[in-house]
Write an enzyme that holds these catalytic residues in place. Sequence first.
Site, PDB file in Angstrom:
ATOM      1  N   LYS A 126       0.871  -1.186   0.000  1.00 24.22           N
ATOM      2  CA  LYS A 126       0.000   0.000   0.000  1.00 24.22           C
ATOM      3  C   LYS A 126       0.903   1.231   0.000  1.00 24.22           C
ATOM      4  O   LYS A 126       1.898   1.272   0.728  1.00 24.22           O
ATOM      5  CB  LYS A 126      -0.910  -0.031   1.227  1.00 24.22           C
ATOM      6  CG  LYS A 126      -1.962   1.074   1.239  1.00 24.22           C
ATOM      7  CD  LYS A 126      -2.892   0.963   2.450  1.00 24.22           C
ATOM      8  CE  LYS A 126      -3.951   2.063   2.457  1.00 24.22           C
ATOM      9  NZ  LYS A 126      -4.830   2.009   3.636  1.00 24.22           N
ATOM     10  N   SER A 146      -9.818   2.306   2.472  1.00 19.09           N
ATOM     11  CA  SER A 146      -8.919   3.008   1.577  1.00 19.09           C
ATOM     12  C   SER A 146      -7.933   2.088   0.837  1.00 19.09           C
ATOM     13  O   SER A 146      -7.400   2.465  -0.208  1.00 19.09           O
ATOM     14  CB  SER A 146      -8.113   4.037   2.367  1.00 19.09           C
ATOM     15  OG  SER A 146      -7.305   3.405   3.336  1.00 19.09           O
ATOM     16  N   SER A 157     -10.303   0.115   6.642  1.00 15.36           N
ATOM     17  CA  SER A 157      -9.640   0.167   5.325  1.00 15.36           C
ATOM     18  C   SER A 157      -9.015  -1.125   4.841  1.00 15.36           C
ATOM     19  O   SER A 157      -8.640  -1.216   3.677  1.00 15.36           O
ATOM     20  CB  SER A 157      -8.559   1.236   5.338  1.00 15.36           C
ATOM     21  OG  SER A 157      -9.134   2.469   5.073  1.00 15.36           O
TER      22      SER A 157
HETATM   23  N1  GLN Z   1     -13.283   4.632   5.649  1.00 16.02           N
HETATM   24  C1  GLN Z   1     -12.750   5.058   6.893  1.00 16.02           C
HETATM   25  C2  GLN Z   1     -12.413   6.516   6.867  1.00 16.02           C
HETATM   26  O1  GLN Z   1     -12.608   7.120   5.867  1.00 16.02           O
HETATM   27  C3  GLN Z   1     -11.575   4.226   7.279  1.00 16.02           C
HETATM   28  C4  GLN Z   1     -10.327   4.628   6.628  1.00 16.02           C
HETATM   29  C5  GLN Z   1      -9.171   3.780   7.062  1.00 16.02           C
HETATM   30  O2  GLN Z   1      -9.317   2.766   7.748  1.00 16.02           O
HETATM   31  N2  GLN Z   1      -7.994   4.225   6.711  1.00 16.02           N
HETATM   32  O3  GLN Z   1     -11.999   7.059   7.818  1.00 16.02           O
END
Ligand code: GLN
Length: 482
Positions: free
Chosen positions: A66, A141, A165
Amino acid sequence: MKTANKKITAERLVKDALDKAKHFADYNIFTFLNEEGALKKAREIDARIARGEKVGKLAGVPYALKDNFLSPEGETTASAHILQEFISPVTATAVAKLEAEDAIMIGRTNLDAFAHGSSTENSFFGPTLNAYDKERVAGGSSGGSAVAVALDIVEFATGTDTGGSIRQPASFNGVFGLKPTYGCVSRYGVVAMASSTDCIGFFTKTPEDMDLLMSIASGQDPKDLTTLADYYNGESQEQCLEGLPEVTTEDDGASDPSLKNTVLAPRRIGIIKDFDNESVDKSIRDALKEKCELLKSKGHEIVELKMPSLKYALPAYYIIVPAEVASNLSRYDGVRYGFRSDESKDLDQLYENTRSEGFMPENKRRIMIGNFVLSSGFYDAYFLKAAKARTLIIEEYEKAFEKCDYILTPVSPSPAFKLGEKVNDPIAMYFEDVMSVSLNLAGVPGLTIPVGKTDTGLPIGLQLVGPRRSDKKLINFAKEIA
Ligand code: GLN
């Protein structure tokens, strides 16, 4: 995991992975392909194998990283304009551990900029497409990593999970995704989103691979003082099953001789009644019911849980996380990292222009919310209240785990949604996280397991949740039931 040996070279494995990555270029999975670096490493490993030298547990295994993990290989951009052209001088501990076992990074994967989002639509590089339907989101994400594994480009990919995410894109693309206990894997060298909920984890095709990766990546790190002692490797298989009696059966062991006369002990599986409502897609509720019936038929007990404090999880998360985001993003000033806006008359303008041009709208929204909830006059009303709600949630999980061994819940309210469907409606996008964020607030581990498909062929995943430090047991249980 397919490792290199004298017959299958690391170079072959890497070349195949790179070919596949190029073949699936239209999915927009990678922000950088590490062709030269990966092939060079592969040849070095092959040379060591040819000389009969010892190689690591992941010898020649190609993986996807990532793009918020720091390493000097390629730019670490976090899919944000403001980090363009940033080459890291340091290597994240998780990356160093994988590479010490001779894994080979073939590319960096797309994410929502700074990991803010649930679809990769907030990426400066545009969205990654879902592995099963190109008109749908990959999830986020860590969408790029999930799709890289789902399309078999690599056998594993790294992810970060601050509020879902890893687990949500894993469920949208039909792969396993683990958010470990907070502090199990070092966060050193990973672009910080929210320091009190960020967790480092993986995407894999099997729980066995997840186990192997966690045994490599977990452990205390002097560079990250929130890491825990290495309980993951401290626990033997026997200790994992401690207190759970072996049950004898009539099974004659014909199916698997090693199982002769034994089945693993029944567990109590909690399901959260508060999530059983119309806001959850019917296909997901049905998949959960079906899985529960299957578990019951195998002798496990289903326990219904009431967890009323979970209704505070999403609002508390969207106060605490932006507060930490605002603090963590304050370091990007156009002076120390990556992109710098030109034509600024003075230093203040340089900061302002760089940050205005360099951050995505969602990054800015979180900086604004974060600074607001931390500002004097609003701190008590918002941040402090959210912190108190977080304590309630932690206590509620502790109580729940007195009644059950694991909890099985949906990961998100719906399977992969359409590209563009929620990107202009931040609240709808935040609602995606309603079932995932409480685990991060409580620090407990969660593993997405693929359980089936919708009528239209979209993957459905459920998350298996355990108490803190139960990661290994959770993975072992997944081996039994997945
Ligand atoms: N979708 C969640 C957010 O926007 C989680 C993001 C994440 O885990 N990095 O905060």
